[in-house]
Design a protein around this motif. Structure first.
Motif, PDB file in Angstrom:
ATOM      1  N   ARG A 303       0.872  -1.167   0.000  1.00  0.00           N
ATOM      2  CA  ARG A 303       0.000   0.000   0.000  1.00  0.00           C
ATOM      3  C   ARG A 303       0.916   1.226   0.000  1.00  0.00           C
ATOM      4  N   PRO A 304       0.744   2.159  -0.931  1.00  0.00           N
ATOM      5  CA  PRO A 304       1.671   3.287  -1.022  1.00  0.00           C
ATOM      6  C   PRO A 304       1.722   4.149   0.230  1.00  0.00           C
ATOM      7  N   TRP A 305       0.708   4.043   1.095  1.00  0.00           N
ATOM      8  CA  TRP A 305       0.675   4.871   2.297  1.00  0.00           C
ATOM      9  C   TRP A 305       1.347   4.188   3.484  1.00  0.00           C
ATOM     10  N   ASN A 306       1.775   2.931   3.347  1.00  0.00           N
ATOM     11  CA  ASN A 306       2.433   2.237   4.450  1.00  0.00           C
ATOM     12  C   ASN A 306       3.938   2.434   4.379  1.00  0.00           C
ATOM     13  N   GLY A 307       4.533   2.771   5.499  1.00  0.00           N
ATOM     14  CA  GLY A 307       5.964   3.007   5.555  1.00  0.00           C
ATOM     15  C   GLY A 307       6.735   1.789   6.011  1.00  0.00           C
ATOM     16  N   PRO A 308       8.032   1.964   6.259  1.00  0.00           N
ATOM     17  CA  PRO A 308       8.870   0.832   6.660  1.00  0.00           C
ATOM     18  C   PRO A 308       8.526   0.285   8.039  1.00  0.00           C
ATOM     19  N   GLY A 309       7.773   1.038   8.844  1.00  0.00           N
ATOM     20  CA  GLY A 309       7.407   0.567  10.170  1.00  0.00           C
ATOM     21  C   GLY A 309       6.111  -0.219  10.223  1.00  0.00           C
ATOM     22  N   THR A 310       5.562  -0.571   9.059  1.00  0.00           N
ATOM     23  CA  THR A 310       4.314  -1.331   9.008  1.00  0.00           C
ATOM     24  C   THR A 310       4.587  -2.823   9.181  1.00  0.00           C
ATOM     25  N   ASN A 311       3.835  -3.457  10.054  1.00  0.00           N
ATOM     26  CA  ASN A 311       3.932  -4.911  10.168  1.00  0.00           C
ATOM     27  C   ASN A 311       3.271  -5.557   8.956  1.00  0.00           C
ATOM     28  N   ARG A 312       3.935  -6.569   8.386  1.00  0.00           N
ATOM     29  CA  ARG A 312       3.441  -7.205   7.165  1.00  0.00           C
ATOM     30  C   ARG A 312       3.143  -8.693   7.367  1.00  0.00           C
ATOM     31  N   ASP A 313       2.859  -9.067   8.608  1.00  0.00           N
ATOM     32  CA  ASP A 313       2.617 -10.482   8.905  1.00  0.00           C
ATOM     33  C   ASP A 313       1.151 -10.880   8.817  1.00  0.00           C
ATOM     34  N   ILE A 314       0.232  -9.953   9.056  1.00  0.00           N
ATOM     35  CA  ILE A 314      -1.184 -10.311   9.120  1.00  0.00           C
ATOM     36  C   ILE A 314      -2.016  -9.350   8.287  1.00  0.00           C
ATOM     37  N   GLU A 315      -3.198  -9.802   7.898  1.00  0.00           N
ATOM     38  CA  GLU A 315      -4.174  -8.952   7.227  1.00  0.00           C
ATOM     39  C   GLU A 315      -5.135  -8.435   8.294  1.00  0.00           C
ATOM     40  N   ALA A 316      -4.756  -7.358   8.941  1.00  0.00           N
ATOM     41  CA  ALA A 316      -5.457  -6.921  10.149  1.00  0.00           C
ATOM     42  C   ALA A 316      -6.899  -6.506   9.888  1.00  0.00           C
ATOM     43  N   VAL A 317      -7.158  -5.812   8.784  1.00  0.00           N
ATOM     44  CA  VAL A 317      -8.521  -5.326   8.528  1.00  0.00           C
ATOM     45  C   VAL A 317      -9.465  -6.465   8.153  1.00  0.00           C
ATOM     46  N   PRO A 318      -9.126  -7.344   7.199  1.00  0.00           N
ATOM     47  CA  PRO A 318     -10.018  -8.482   6.940  1.00  0.00           C
ATOM     48  C   PRO A 318     -10.244  -9.350   8.175  1.00  0.00           C
ATOM     49  N   GLU A 319      -9.218  -9.526   9.012  1.00  0.00           N
ATOM     50  CA  GLU A 319      -9.399 -10.293  10.243  1.00  0.00           C
ATOM     51  C   GLU A 319     -10.377  -9.592  11.179  1.00  0.00           C
TER      52      GLU A 319
END
Length: 340
Positions: A303-319
């Motif tokens: 996602r272009p709005w996510n920076g390097p500090g974004t966790n990329r392990d889970i799909e938080a919103v669909p969950e």
């Protein structure tokens, strides 16, 4: 004299015209391709998005909404309110969220509602001293918006859900205190409650809630305190995440010992990992602790709005949507698991 075979000669007028035709044709094809890709992305991200407004408390209030692809006005539809963060608006929230919420919402035949704050800031009541914090009755405005969709779009008043981000999550906490029987379940991302709300909002009915916070969030800090952007006065004064969780486990009459689930950590380069704590009681409390991440919503997708500090392990919103849709309200106002 004949030119030397090694010398170049200028293009003749017919060849020059053919050359420019090729350049213009290629540029035209590229422009058309970009336009088609842009239109496809717009349809993918904002397809079906509509905006409307109505006057409330003497002020014109705007909101966006997306009907399910197979919307049937004769059947009651669940309502999902998505509250944006500070500095955003309804359409921005739709751009950020639609890719993650549309598929599951369509499967549930749910209506997505994107309310809009005045001047980009919700009046969440969490101890803000910022002069531009508007005194708008945002909590009552959201309640009135729910009523409109129930009456005009056959929204299911027993299946109203809220997903809030940052300042929108803080307003979600306030709504859960001022209108506790409006919502079947809540999901609050990177937001918090203030100590006065925790101390005053007692003896309220349980509401299932999913709380997502990050340990290295520089704005909504895990240990609590003022929410500050630059040199501006605080937007809120928040309690710690532990205090917030303690409030909800107490309110939902949940046991003190959670079931702890370390989530897989497939994306090690994000330097963060997720642990889930589930407290069972009269209503569930699920805490998603994101260790090492910043003020962002976890997603493995680009996602272009996510920076390097974004966790990329889970799909938080669909969950979160999966969690929300598990609950409904019974006629007596109590929250129940499962679809009625």
């Amino acid at each position: 004299p004949h030119p030397c075979p090694h010398e170049t000669t200028p293009l003749s007028p017919p060849r020059r015209r053919r050359w420019w035709k090729w350049i213009l044709g290629t540029l035209g094809a590229l422009v058309l391709l970009v336009a088609l890709v842009g239109a496809s992305l717009y349809h993918l991200v904002l397809g079906g998005y509509r905006e409307d407004s109505f006057e409330y408390a003497g002020v014109r209030r705007t909101f966006g909404y997306v009907l399910p692809r197979r919307y049937d006005p004769s059947q009651a539809s669940p309502l999902v309110l998505l509250l944006h963060g500070a500095g955003m608006n309804a359409k921005t929230m739709a751009i950020l969220a639609n890719l993650d919420v549309r598929p599951r919402a369509d499967a549930e035949h749910a209506i997505l509602i994107y309310p809009e704050a005045l001047e980009g800031l919700w009046n969440d009541g969490m101890g803000a001293v910022q002069p531009r914090t508007n005194p708008a009755p945002d909590s009552a405005f959201i309640a009135a918006l729910i009523d409109r969709f129930v009456s005009e779009r056959n929204g299911d008043s027993n299946r109203v859900y809220l997903l809030g981000v940052s300042n929108g999550a803080a307003l979600g906490y306030r709504l859960a205190c001022e209108h506790p029987r409006r919502f079947a379940a809540l999901a609050c991302f990177i937001g918090g409650m203030s100590s006065p709300w925790i101390q005053q909002a007692t003896n309220l009915p349980p509401v299932p809630i999913r709380i997502v916070n990050s340990t290295r969030d520089p704005f909504v800090r895990w240990e609590g305190g003022p929410v500050v952007f630059g040199d501006d006065p605080p937007l809120a004064i928040l309690a710690s995440v532990e205090e917030n969780v303690a409030y909800w486990t107490n309110r939902n009459r949940a046991g003190p010992i959670p079931r702890i689930t370390p989530r897989p950590n497939p994306s090690t380069e994000d330097h963060s990992q997720v642990t889930e704590y589930e407290y069972s009681g009269d209503a569930e409390v699920v805490v998603v602790k994101v260790e090492g991440a910043d003020h962002s919503v976890p997603t493995p997708h680009f996602r272009p709005w996510n920076g390097p500090g974004t966790n990329r392990d889970i799909e938080a919103v669909p969950e979160a949507l999966e969690f929300l849709f598990r609950f409904h309200q019974a006629p007596n106002g109590n929250v129940r698991r499962g679809i009625p």
